[in-house]
Design an enzyme around this catalytic site. Structure first.
Site, PDB file in Angstrom:
ATOM      1  N   HIS A   1      45.118 115.067  80.407  1.00 18.94           N
ATOM      2  CA  HIS A   1      43.840 116.132  80.565  1.00 18.94           C
ATOM      3  C   HIS A   1      43.737 117.033  79.249  1.00 18.94           C
ATOM      4  O   HIS A   1      44.671 117.225  78.681  1.00 18.94           O
ATOM      5  CB  HIS A   1      44.026 116.522  81.758  1.00 18.94           C
ATOM      6  CG  HIS A   1      43.678 116.017  82.919  1.00 18.94           C
ATOM      7  ND1 HIS A   1      43.420 116.377  84.307  1.00 18.94           N
ATOM      8  CD2 HIS A   1      43.804 114.470  83.201  1.00 18.94           C
ATOM      9  CE1 HIS A   1      43.453 115.280  85.133  1.00 18.94           C
ATOM     10  NE2 HIS A   1      43.504 114.367  84.385  1.00 18.94           N
TER      11      HIS A   1
ATOM     12  N   GLU B   1      42.995 119.805  79.134  1.00 19.13           N
ATOM     13  CA  GLU B   1      43.833 121.345  78.986  1.00 19.13           C
ATOM     14  C   GLU B   1      44.998 121.208  78.632  1.00 19.13           C
ATOM     15  O   GLU B   1      45.877 121.980  78.032  1.00 19.13           O
ATOM     16  CB  GLU B   1      43.555 121.883  80.433  1.00 19.13           C
ATOM     17  CG  GLU B   1      42.285 122.188  80.976  1.00 19.13           C
ATOM     18  CD  GLU B   1      41.493 120.818  81.699  1.00 19.13           C
ATOM     19  OE1 GLU B   1      40.906 121.113  82.898  1.00 19.13           O
ATOM     20  OE2 GLU B   1      41.906 119.794  81.306  1.00 19.13           O
TER      21      GLU B   1
ATOM     22  N   CYS C   1      46.234 120.378  86.721  1.00 18.70           N
ATOM     23  CA  CYS C   1      46.113 121.328  85.126  1.00 18.70           C
ATOM     24  C   CYS C   1      46.219 122.980  85.677  1.00 18.70           C
ATOM     25  O   CYS C   1      46.519 123.804  84.924  1.00 18.70           O
ATOM     26  CB  CYS C   1      44.764 121.071  84.690  1.00 18.70           C
ATOM     27  SG  CYS C   1      44.845 119.655  83.724  1.00 18.70           S
TER      28      CYS C   1
ATOM     29  N   SER D   1      13.262  86.927  69.659  1.00 18.04           N
ATOM     30  CA  SER D   1      13.305  88.265  69.794  1.00 18.04           C
ATOM     31  C   SER D   1      14.118  89.048  68.616  1.00 18.04           C
ATOM     32  O   SER D   1      14.404  90.435  68.854  1.00 18.04           O
ATOM     33  CB  SER D   1      14.034  88.580  71.170  1.00 18.04           C
ATOM     34  OG  SER D   1      15.371  87.985  71.148  1.00 18.04           O
TER      35      SER D   1
ATOM     36  N   THR E   1      19.790  86.306  79.879  1.00 18.72           N
ATOM     37  CA  THR E   1      20.051  86.798  78.268  1.00 18.72           C
ATOM     38  C   THR E   1      21.152  86.141  77.649  1.00 18.72           C
ATOM     39  O   THR E   1      21.192  85.921  76.466  1.00 18.72           O
ATOM     40  CB  THR E   1      20.127  88.382  78.607  1.00 18.72           C
ATOM     41  OG1 THR E   1      18.854  88.903  79.082  1.00 18.72           O
ATOM     42  CG2 THR E   1      20.335  88.979  77.075  1.00 18.72           C
TER      43      THR E   1
ATOM     44  N   ASP F   1      20.377  84.409  74.510  1.00 17.81           N
ATOM     45  CA  ASP F   1      20.700  84.969  72.991  1.00 17.81           C
ATOM     46  C   ASP F   1      22.177  84.813  72.452  1.00 17.81           C
ATOM     47  O   ASP F   1      22.343  85.374  71.388  1.00 17.81           O
ATOM     48  CB  ASP F   1      20.483  86.462  73.179  1.00 17.81           C
ATOM     49  CG  ASP F   1      18.936  86.832  73.559  1.00 17.81           C
ATOM     50  OD1 ASP F   1      18.362  86.049  73.265  1.00 17.81           O
ATOM     51  OD2 ASP F   1      18.581  88.076  73.911  1.00 17.81           O
TER      52      ASP F   1
ATOM     53  N   GLU G   1      21.444  95.667  79.117  1.00 18.02           N
ATOM     54  CA  GLU G   1      20.815  95.352  78.089  1.00 18.02           C
ATOM     55  C   GLU G   1      20.277  93.640  78.315  1.00 18.02           C
ATOM     56  O   GLU G   1      20.347  92.884  77.757  1.00 18.02           O
ATOM     57  CB  GLU G   1      21.877  95.036  76.956  1.00 18.02           C
ATOM     58  CG  GLU G   1      22.231  96.234  76.242  1.00 18.02           C
ATOM     59  CD  GLU G   1      22.857  96.096  74.942  1.00 18.02           C
ATOM     60  OE1 GLU G   1      22.117  95.520  74.211  1.00 18.02           O
ATOM     61  OE2 GLU G   1      24.157  96.739  74.514  1.00 18.02           O
TER      62      GLU G   1
END
Length: 329
Positions: free
Chosen positions: A49, A51, A83, A166, A194, A198, A261
């Site tokens: 973490h 900290e 922590c 596109s 998609t 694509d 997307e």
């Protein structure tokens, strides 16, 4: 000591952890001496973490040092020790934090520090830091990931021409921003339409970028020769059209934030399912007249039933207008 300025610095640090900490939050932390000079700074990137990292950097804590952290220090044994205990043992006598820990398992760090005689100040730059950590906070409160839908479209709302082309509606500068956003995301979601049309890789092109998980939703099969099967990032295929199946899988994958997307079919489905929290539009000032609209039928028949978003920000990106919308609660 200017706690707001120091917290803003910690908040900027925390953003470096985007896409790296799921299922945990992003956190930035500083240790400053009694004059306010920063002697250590770091951020959570999936390991120790924030900290713990700054305390380790300093070693022997100087008298009068203050810990600045964007999130209330945790108070439970998880992947790492609490922590709160580490701070008490370190000799730090003052802790300044922004957002209270909303996780029922980990909360209570501030009270534990106070009981040990440490001065605690909370709520500094709370609105700003909450926005930075909105993905994790949303998951804790609403029990699902935060969804961002990215759309590149023409002035008349088209995402492809009548012939299906596109690439590219938006500018290279806009595409570079999207590449950076990918690197800050836990998972990218598209539909099979998609994927087949694509053949995207969905990878970030940023240097040393985190490559997010990829998820394709729909019943059609994606050939092994497609880029999504290139092994550059973990890829999952969900053969379902049910929102419950999607959310169940995302929970198993421990995802904080999803970048969508997709085309109109999946995007419309997610909007109708009321899970789209934010929309990033890259609007190119051109017209097609015909072609694929970015959204389909939402089943809305009157103006009073429309789905409302608020404009969070806007900016010019080369030839395009970028607009960020957030769900109007």
């Amino acid at each position: 000591m200017d706690y707001s300025a120091l917290m803003a610095q910690a908040d900027e640090l925390s953003l470096l952890g985007l896409g790296k900490t799921s299922p945990n939050p992003i956190v930035g932390a500083l240790i400053v001496d009694e004059s306010g000079y920063v002697i250590a700074q770091d951020f959570h990137d999936g390991g120790l973490h924030a900290e713990a990292k700054v305390i380790k950097k300093v070693g022997k804590i100087p008298k009068g040092a203050t810990l600045i952290t964007t999130l209330e220090p945790c108070n439970h044994h998880g992947k790492t020790p609490p922590c709160s205990e580490l701070i008490i043992d370190s000799g730090i006598r003052k802790v300044v934090y922004s957002v209270s820990d909303q996780n029922l398992v980990a909360k209570g760090g501030a009270d534990h520090l106070k009981s040990a005689g440490i001065e605690v100040v909370g709520g500094v730059l709370k609105e700003r830091v909450s926005h930075s950590n909105r993905f994790w906070l949303n998951k804790i409160v609403n029990h699902r990931p935060y969804f961002i839908w990215k759309i590149g479209m023409t002035l008349d709302g088209k995402i492809s021409a009548q012939d299906g082309s596109s690439k590219w509606i938006t500018s290279e500068a806009s595409r570079m921003q999207v590449s950076k956003l990918r690197g800050q995301s836990d998972l990218i979601l598209i539909g099979t339409g998609t994927a087949l049309a694509d053949n995207p890789s969905l990878n970030s092109k940023e240097e040393n970028a985190n490559q997010p998980k990829r998820l394709v939703m729909g019943n059609r099969v994606i050939p092994n020769t497609h880029n999504l099967n290139d092994g550059t990032a973990p890829t999952f295929f969900l053969q379902s059209h049910k929102i419950s199946d999607l959310l169940d899988l995302l929970e198993k994958l421990e995802v904080n934030q999803v970048l969508v997307e997709s085309g109109a079919t999946l995007g419309t489905f997610l909007v109708k399912s009321d899970v789209v929290d934010e929309i990033h539009i890259y609007l190119n000032p051109s017209l097609l007249g015909t072609g694929q609209s970015f959204i389909g039928d939402l089943g809305i028949n009157s103006l009073e039933n429309r789905i409302n978003f608020k404009i969070y920000s806007s900016e010019i990106v080369d030839t395009d207008l970028k607009i960020i919308l957030v769900k109007d609660q």
